[in-house]
Design a protein around this motif. Sequence first.
Motif, PDB file in Angstrom:
ATOM      1  N   TYR A 146      44.857  20.769  93.145  1.00 55.53           N
ATOM      2  CA  TYR A 146      45.425  20.375  91.575  1.00 55.53           C
ATOM      3  C   TYR A 146      46.848  19.369  92.213  1.00 55.53           C
ATOM      4  O   TYR A 146      47.727  19.977  93.148  1.00 55.53           O
ATOM      5  N   ASP A 147      46.919  18.897  90.963  1.00 51.90           N
ATOM      6  CA  ASP A 147      48.245  18.049  91.302  1.00 51.90           C
ATOM      7  C   ASP A 147      49.509  18.752  90.507  1.00 51.90           C
ATOM      8  O   ASP A 147      49.330  18.411  89.353  1.00 51.90           O
ATOM      9  N   ARG A 148      50.449  18.957  90.498  1.00 59.18           N
ATOM     10  CA  ARG A 148      51.230  19.971  90.019  1.00 59.18           C
ATOM     11  C   ARG A 148      52.068  19.615  89.415  1.00 59.18           C
ATOM     12  O   ARG A 148      52.150  19.837  87.909  1.00 59.18           O
ATOM     13  N   LYS A 149      52.535  18.293  89.386  1.00 60.58           N
ATOM     14  CA  LYS A 149      53.290  16.906  89.185  1.00 60.58           C
ATOM     15  C   LYS A 149      52.748  16.464  87.456  1.00 60.58           C
ATOM     16  O   LYS A 149      53.129  16.758  86.481  1.00 60.58           O
TER      17      LYS A 149
ATOM     18  N   VAL B  60      43.383  17.893  88.338  1.00 63.00           N
ATOM     19  CA  VAL B  60      42.864  17.792  89.011  1.00 63.00           C
ATOM     20  C   VAL B  60      42.578  16.482  89.310  1.00 63.00           C
ATOM     21  O   VAL B  60      41.617  16.237  89.493  1.00 63.00           O
TER      22      VAL B  60
ATOM     23  N   ASP C 227      49.705  17.610  85.957  1.00 67.13           N
ATOM     24  CA  ASP C 227      49.010  19.015  85.432  1.00 67.13           C
ATOM     25  C   ASP C 227      47.289  18.511  85.636  1.00 67.13           C
ATOM     26  O   ASP C 227      46.716  18.582  84.420  1.00 67.13           O
TER      27      ASP C 227
ATOM     28  N   GLU D 134      52.256  19.465 100.295  1.00 68.09           N
ATOM     29  CA  GLU D 134      52.205  20.808  99.581  1.00 68.09           C
ATOM     30  C   GLU D 134      52.789  22.258  98.602  1.00 68.09           C
ATOM     31  O   GLU D 134      52.416  22.266  98.020  1.00 68.09           O
ATOM     32  N   GLU D 135      54.018  20.418  98.019  1.00 62.22           N
ATOM     33  CA  GLU D 135      54.992  21.742  97.213  1.00 62.22           C
ATOM     34  C   GLU D 135      54.317  21.088  95.574  1.00 62.22           C
ATOM     35  O   GLU D 135      54.242  21.608  94.967  1.00 62.22           O
ATOM     36  N   ARG D 136      53.336  19.371  95.942  1.00 57.75           N
ATOM     37  CA  ARG D 136      52.521  18.665  94.672  1.00 57.75           C
ATOM     38  C   ARG D 136      51.217  19.358  94.682  1.00 57.75           C
ATOM     39  O   ARG D 136      50.813  19.327  93.144  1.00 57.75           O
ATOM     40  N   TYR D 137      50.710  19.308  95.680  1.00 57.37           N
ATOM     41  CA  TYR D 137      49.329  19.475  95.464  1.00 57.37           C
ATOM     42  C   TYR D 137      48.909  21.184  96.762  1.00 57.37           C
ATOM     43  O   TYR D 137      49.003  21.497  97.069  1.00 57.37           O
ATOM     44  N   GLU D 138      47.999  21.333  95.349  1.00 58.01           N
ATOM     45  CA  GLU D 138      47.535  22.951  95.572  1.00 58.01           C
ATOM     46  C   GLU D 138      45.418  21.997  96.383  1.00 58.01           C
ATOM     47  O   GLU D 138      45.533  21.782  95.338  1.00 58.01           O
ATOM     48  N   ARG D 139      45.723  22.110  97.514  1.00 57.43           N
ATOM     49  CA  ARG D 139      44.106  22.430  97.637  1.00 57.43           C
ATOM     50  C   ARG D 139      43.376  23.615  97.063  1.00 57.43           C
ATOM     51  O   ARG D 139      43.410  24.286  97.406  1.00 57.43           O
TER      52      ARG D 139
END
Length: 87
Positions: free
Chosen positions: A40-43, A47, A45, A19-24
């Motif tokens: 979205y993979d925050r690490k 999709v 950057d 949940e910290e790394r990915y935004e659905r």
Amino acid sequence: MSSSKTPSLSRLARYSMAEERYERLELIGIGSFSRVYRVYDRKMDIVVVMKILKEELIDSDYARLRFINEAQLLYNIHHPNIVALFD
């Protein structure tokens, strides 16, 4: 007091990390064993697509084994028309 429906601490920790790394962003599809999301993979950057075992099947050894086997097979396939397995 523990029940089979209560996730283990390690499962909760893994979920929290995801949940910290990915935004659905959106649900793409639902199959018999899993759900597929655009995330979205925050690490990194970027999709990507994430396939998640259905919650009601998490405690099923058969479902987990099938899910893992599918990932292992996909990891070994390299073709421009087949998605790559990252994580």
